[in-house]
Scaffold this motif. Structure first.
Motif, short mmCIF file in Angstrom:
data_model
loop_
_atom_site.label_atom_id
_atom_site.label_comp_id
_atom_site.label_asym_id
_atom_site.label_seq_id
_atom_site.Cartn_x
_atom_site.Cartn_y
_atom_site.Cartn_z
N THR A 85 -51.84 58.53 -16.08
CA THR A 85 -52.03 57.59 -14.61
C THR A 85 -52.06 56.31 -14.87
O THR A 85 -51.24 55.60 -14.18
CB THR A 85 -53.44 58.18 -14.16
OG1 THR A 85 -53.61 59.55 -14.05
CG2 THR A 85 -53.67 57.48 -12.86
N ARG A 86 -52.65 55.68 -15.79
CA ARG A 86 -52.65 54.30 -15.96
C ARG A 86 -51.09 53.73 -16.17
O ARG A 86 -50.79 52.62 -15.45
CB ARG A 86 -53.39 53.74 -17.11
CG ARG A 86 -53.41 52.30 -17.36
CD ARG A 86 -54.42 51.75 -18.29
NE ARG A 86 -54.51 50.28 -18.66
CZ ARG A 86 -55.44 49.71 -19.25
NH1 ARG A 86 -56.50 50.40 -19.79
NH2 ARG A 86 -55.31 48.35 -19.36
N LEU A 87 -50.54 54.37 -16.91
CA LEU A 87 -49.00 53.94 -17.07
C LEU A 87 -48.31 54.30 -15.91
O LEU A 87 -47.44 53.54 -15.53
CB LEU A 87 -48.38 54.81 -18.44
CG LEU A 87 -47.08 54.56 -18.72
CD1 LEU A 87 -46.64 52.96 -18.84
CD2 LEU A 87 -46.45 55.45 -19.73
N ALA A 88 -48.47 55.28 -15.19
CA ALA A 88 -47.67 55.52 -13.74
C ALA A 88 -48.02 54.42 -12.99
O ALA A 88 -47.03 54.19 -12.19
CB ALA A 88 -48.25 56.93 -13.22
N SER A 89 -49.05 53.79 -12.63
CA SER A 89 -49.40 52.77 -11.86
C SER A 89 -48.57 51.49 -12.05
O SER A 89 -48.15 50.89 -11.20
CB SER A 89 -50.90 52.35 -11.77
OG SER A 89 -51.15 51.75 -13.03
N ILE A 90 -48.13 51.45 -13.40
CA ILE A 90 -47.01 50.21 -13.50
C ILE A 90 -45.74 50.65 -13.27
O ILE A 90 -44.96 49.79 -12.87
CB ILE A 90 -47.33 49.92 -15.17
CG1 ILE A 90 -48.60 49.40 -15.47
CG2 ILE A 90 -46.10 48.81 -15.63
CD1 ILE A 90 -49.18 49.17 -17.02
N LEU A 91 -45.20 52.01 -13.84
CA LEU A 91 -43.92 52.41 -13.48
C LEU A 91 -43.81 52.37 -11.70
O LEU A 91 -42.81 52.06 -11.50
CB LEU A 91 -43.80 53.87 -14.09
CG LEU A 91 -43.97 53.82 -15.41
CD1 LEU A 91 -43.89 55.46 -16.01
CD2 LEU A 91 -42.78 53.10 -16.10
N GLU A 92 -44.60 52.77 -11.14
CA GLU A 92 -44.78 52.87 -9.57
C GLU A 92 -44.21 51.54 -9.15
O GLU A 92 -43.48 51.29 -8.04
CB GLU A 92 -45.80 53.23 -9.06
CG GLU A 92 -45.62 53.49 -7.46
CD GLU A 92 -47.23 54.08 -7.05
OE1 GLU A 92 -47.13 54.73 -6.13
OE2 GLU A 92 -48.22 53.47 -7.45
N GLN A 93 -44.55 50.26 -9.63
CA GLN A 93 -44.47 48.97 -9.40
C GLN A 93 -42.93 48.62 -9.64
O GLN A 93 -42.46 47.82 -8.98
CB GLN A 93 -45.37 48.00 -9.97
CG GLN A 93 -46.78 48.12 -9.46
CD GLN A 93 -47.90 47.24 -10.23
OE1 GLN A 93 -47.02 46.36 -10.90
NE2 GLN A 93 -48.91 47.73 -10.21
N ASN A 94 -42.29 49.28 -10.77
CA ASN A 94 -40.82 48.88 -11.11
C ASN A 94 -39.80 49.73 -10.78
O ASN A 94 -38.60 49.41 -10.92
CB ASN A 94 -41.07 48.58 -12.68
CG ASN A 94 -42.04 47.60 -13.11
OD1 ASN A 94 -41.93 46.54 -12.58
ND2 ASN A 94 -42.80 48.08 -14.11
N PHE A 95 -40.33 51.00 -10.37
CA PHE A 95 -39.23 51.72 -9.87
C PHE A 95 -39.35 52.19 -8.46
O PHE A 95 -40.64 52.32 -7.92
CB PHE A 95 -39.25 52.95 -10.79
CG PHE A 95 -38.77 52.58 -12.16
CD1 PHE A 95 -37.31 52.50 -12.70
CD2 PHE A 95 -39.91 52.30 -13.27
CE1 PHE A 95 -36.86 52.15 -13.92
CE2 PHE A 95 -39.31 51.76 -14.39
CZ PHE A 95 -38.04 51.70 -14.75
N ASP A 96 -38.52 52.80 -7.77
CA ASP A 96 -38.86 53.37 -6.53
C ASP A 96 -39.23 54.88 -6.67
O ASP A 96 -38.61 55.94 -6.60
CB ASP A 96 -37.48 53.74 -5.69
CG ASP A 96 -37.64 54.00 -4.48
OD1 ASP A 96 -38.50 54.12 -3.60
OD2 ASP A 96 -36.37 54.33 -3.47
N LEU A 97 -40.66 54.99 -7.10
CA LEU A 97 -41.01 56.42 -7.30
C LEU A 97 -42.51 56.40 -6.62
O LEU A 97 -43.08 55.37 -6.42
CB LEU A 97 -41.21 56.60 -8.97
CG LEU A 97 -40.01 56.49 -9.56
CD1 LEU A 97 -40.12 56.40 -11.13
CD2 LEU A 97 -39.16 57.83 -9.16
N GLN A 98 -42.73 57.67 -6.35
CA GLN A 98 -44.47 57.77 -5.70
C GLN A 98 -45.17 58.47 -6.89
O GLN A 98 -44.46 59.28 -7.76
CB GLN A 98 -44.12 58.64 -4.53
CG GLN A 98 -43.47 57.87 -3.46
CD GLN A 98 -41.85 58.27 -3.32
OE1 GLN A 98 -41.39 59.14 -3.64
NE2 GLN A 98 -41.35 56.83 -3.40
N VAL A 99 -46.33 58.06 -6.79
CA VAL A 99 -47.43 58.65 -7.77
C VAL A 99 -48.21 59.89 -7.21
O VAL A 99 -48.63 59.54 -6.08
CB VAL A 99 -48.25 57.80 -8.19
CG1 VAL A 99 -49.41 58.50 -9.26
CG2 VAL A 99 -47.27 56.59 -9.08
#
Length: 319
Positions: free
Chosen positions: A248-262
């Motif tokens: 989850t912690r890593l996903a919050s960073i990826l969400e900011q850099n890619f057009d992805l939803q968590v």
């Protein structure tokens, strides 16, 4: 090599520091940089070591120096003795972060380096601006050897079945979540299992941790691509509409850099736990103690918060 003829009084003890550096870095130029010597001086010292031990000690394979069988048999005791002497002398002084130019080598999973290394570097340079950090990936089966041989100062990895003289402590625990492009507001288990997935692992084969958790529940997902780091996986998830399961912690960073939803995981999978590893030889080493404190403090709040939310749900992914 016949050790009966070796005369300790004939050995220049400075050569042992050079042996340690060559064994650690496997290249004369890197050993020279570590010791602030010229490559020719290190080469000359190696010739003296070869004469003393009556063995080549290292043979060249391309650009790498590979230890001989004699060297491998000598290394554990020699390096342990050097470390013991270093620790003994370290009692006479303290580590001064603001003045130190020491180099630290940390092993961590390549898949998590993008998340771990920047945070550790930022926290370290705040009080020790002149130190050097080196992140490396190693075979987990050799972790104890690498720590013993001083090829590593610290290691960060999942829970592993290691015992003394390797010391360890948990530093971070996190649950999994799902990332994807144009996801529905709510995911259920059926949608998750029928979707196409991208998985992340630095191992060449074997199930990734999420699939181990699914298999234990009699479930299997459709993994179309397997890659080595989460940033590559996120790019694939965005472009190909794959699902990516990530901490989850890593996903919050990826969400900011890619057009992805968590989205929350629709299937219960045990949390992933990271441990910090070091060798018992460095238990009281001031510099290593300082770096351990930097890393543990960095993740202390996250670990405590996670333990409050998820009791008795820690996973051992040492398989």
């Amino acid at each position: 090599m016949n050790t009966s003829h070796l005369n300790f009084n004939q050995l220049d003890l400075n050569l042992l520091r050079i042996f340690e550096a060559i064994y650690q870095y496997r290249q004369l130029s890197k050993a020279a940089d570590k010791l602030a010597l010229t490559p020719s001086a290190v080469s000359h010292a190696l010739r003296r070591l070869r004469t003393f031990f009556d063995d080549p000690l290292f043979t060249r394979h391309g650009r790498v120096l590979v230890p001989t069988a004699t060297c491998e048999s000598l290394a554990p005791d020699l390096l342990a003795s050097i470390s013991s002497l270093r620790n003994l002398l370290s009692g006479a002084h303290t580590f001064e972060p603001g003045q130190s130019q020491q180099s630290f080598r940390i092993s961590m999973p390549e898949a998590l380096e993008n998340n771990l290394l920047p945070a550790i570097a930022e926290a370290s340079f705040r009080s020790a601006p002149h130190i050097k950090l080196e992140s490396v990936a190693i075979d987990r089966t050799r972790l104890a050897d690498r720590l013993s041989n001083r090829e590593l100062d610290l290691a960060i990895d999942v829970a592993l079945p290691l015992s003394e003289p390797v010391c360890h402590q948990p530093i971070f625990s996190d649950s999994f979540c799902v990332l994807g492009h144009n996801l529905p507001d709510t995911l259920d288990a059926d949608f998750y299992l029928k979707s196409r997935h991208v998985a992340v692992s630095t191992r060449a084969k074997g199930l990734v941790v999420e699939d181990i958790g699914l298999l234990k529940q009699g479930m299997q997902r459709d993994v179309r691509v397997r890659c080595q780091n989460y940033h590559s996986a996120a790019a694939l998830a965005q472009k190909n509409h794959f699902l990516l399961t990530a901490p989850t912690r890593l996903a919050s960073i990826l969400e900011q850099n890619f057009d992805l939803q968590v989205r929350p995981m629709p299937v219960k999978i045990s949390a992933i736990q990271l441990h910090l590893y070091w060798h018992q030889q460095l238990e009281k080493d001031p510099a290593t103690c300082w770096l351990r404190e930097i890393v543990t403090n960095l993740y202390k709040d996250a670990l405590q918060n996670r333990e409050i939310r998820v009791k008795n749900n820690e996973s051992d992914y040492s398989k």
